[in-house]
Design an enzyme around this catalytic site. Sequence first.
Site, short mmCIF file in Angstrom:
data_model
loop_
_atom_site.label_atom_id
_atom_site.label_comp_id
_atom_site.label_asym_id
_atom_site.label_seq_id
_atom_site.Cartn_x
_atom_site.Cartn_y
_atom_site.Cartn_z
CG PHE A 9 -0.29 0.44 2.44
CD1 PHE A 9 0.33 -0.41 3.06
CD2 PHE A 9 -0.36 1.62 2.88
CE1 PHE A 9 1.02 -0.08 4.56
CE2 PHE A 9 0.28 2.34 3.92
CZ PHE A 9 0.93 1.26 4.76
CE LYS A 10 5.28 1.51 4.74
NZ LYS A 10 4.88 0.28 5.02
CG ASP A 11 3.54 1.01 -4.56
OD1 ASP A 11 4.94 1.24 -4.58
OD2 ASP A 11 3.47 -0.19 -4.86
#
Length: 456
Positions: A108-110
Amino acid sequence: MKYISTRGESKELGFEEALLRGLAPDGGLYVPSEWPSIDFTKLKSQFYWESAAEILQPFFGDFLDKKELNILTKKAYKSFNTENMTPLIQLDDNKYLLELFHGPTLAFKDFAMLLLAELFDLSLKKRNKNITIIGATSGDTGSAAIEAFKNSKNVNVFIFFPKDRVSEIQKKQMTTTGGDRVFPIEINGTFDDCQNIVKALFNDSSFNNEVSLGAINSINWGRIAAQIVYYFTSFKLLENGPISYSVPTGNFGDILAGWVAKKIGLPINNLLIATNENDILARTLKSGIYSIDKAKATMSPSMDIQISSNFERLLFEAYGRDSSKIKSLMSSLKDNNEFTIDDYALDFIKKDFHAKSISEEDTTSCISDVYKKTGYVLDPHTAVGYAASNSLPSEGSIITLGTAHPAKFPTAVKKSLGTVPEMPDRLKKAMNGDERFSEMNIDLEKIKDFIRSSIV
Ligand SMILES: *Cc1c(COP(=O)(O)O)cnc(C)c1O
């Protein structure tokens, strides 16, 4: 929108300044000076990037107008390989999983990092300025940052990762992108050593001035803001009665974004802090005492964290924005490794949050139970969230945030299922790419020389 520091001793800044600074000079974190309000029933956007522009407008408005923001979010998310960037999967009667791992590095860090890269790019071009981003990583943050910034002409990125402590996949994701301005550095030490190098470089003001350092970890408000969006979009997909969220938590960034979504108008029922055996937040909610323990290595390494930096932002609200209270709690943390939360502030927190810690054993059995029942393979971080969701009161739907693709953590999946998950093409490409990285010891002078001589 203006931004103020949780510790009250830094000057109020506009969004762009707060973005570039990251941490406030008084050691506090930037928060909006007031909360906007958004009527979620009026959101009409069709694509995720359009929703992002609509929801982020009040936060970024002094930097970008609506049209510029639409261009920026569309550009930021073009590397997602699915039209529906955030599929919502039903796994049980009232249980859903929000897949947040279809970006370039499969975690999810994208979402936050891709947006941050565009924001930095725009600001630096406008100012005709270059910066040097440094960061420490235990895996996912580093690969997301390198991927997001690899084409930014005004940014050089140096990421420190600990030798032998990141998975082979995570290392390959950082070392095979081929970007000329990205420098993965394998440090002969632990994650804490990497983090200490970053702090020491930031504290070295003459070096900082010389190379203009920038911060991209989740203390940066820009990252939190980006993560508010998928709470709104997923909520709108269900809209059938009360909806709660279970969020696998480490640094408290992702779940804080959920709290902000609620604060600005999304009627979320409960927010569940799901932790692995590093259970500082679960203990805190029970006892009111935030007390640092030793970080344990678990199969969900991106949550092996003892100091949840973003918790300070919630405490600031829980204390009615009284920055003198936050200053004294944080100085107690520094001196005694703990602080005690006053009853009224703890009550404030418990109104919105529940917390549950999941053991390694229960993580493994959750992965295998869900697979047996549904054929769906959970990654170990998501499994912590899904297992924890059983502890919530049963009314309404529960959405667990799926924070990483299972193929990123083959060892944990194999332990639970006996087989490894299939590798998406993007990961196969990284696994077969040529690696480029440097190896260094914990030697600040050598590291500074390396940065000086590498900057393009
Ligand atoms: C970073 C990360 C988390 C924890 O998120 P926080 O915002 O630090 O709480 C959970 N799962 C995965 C896969 C991560 O990379």
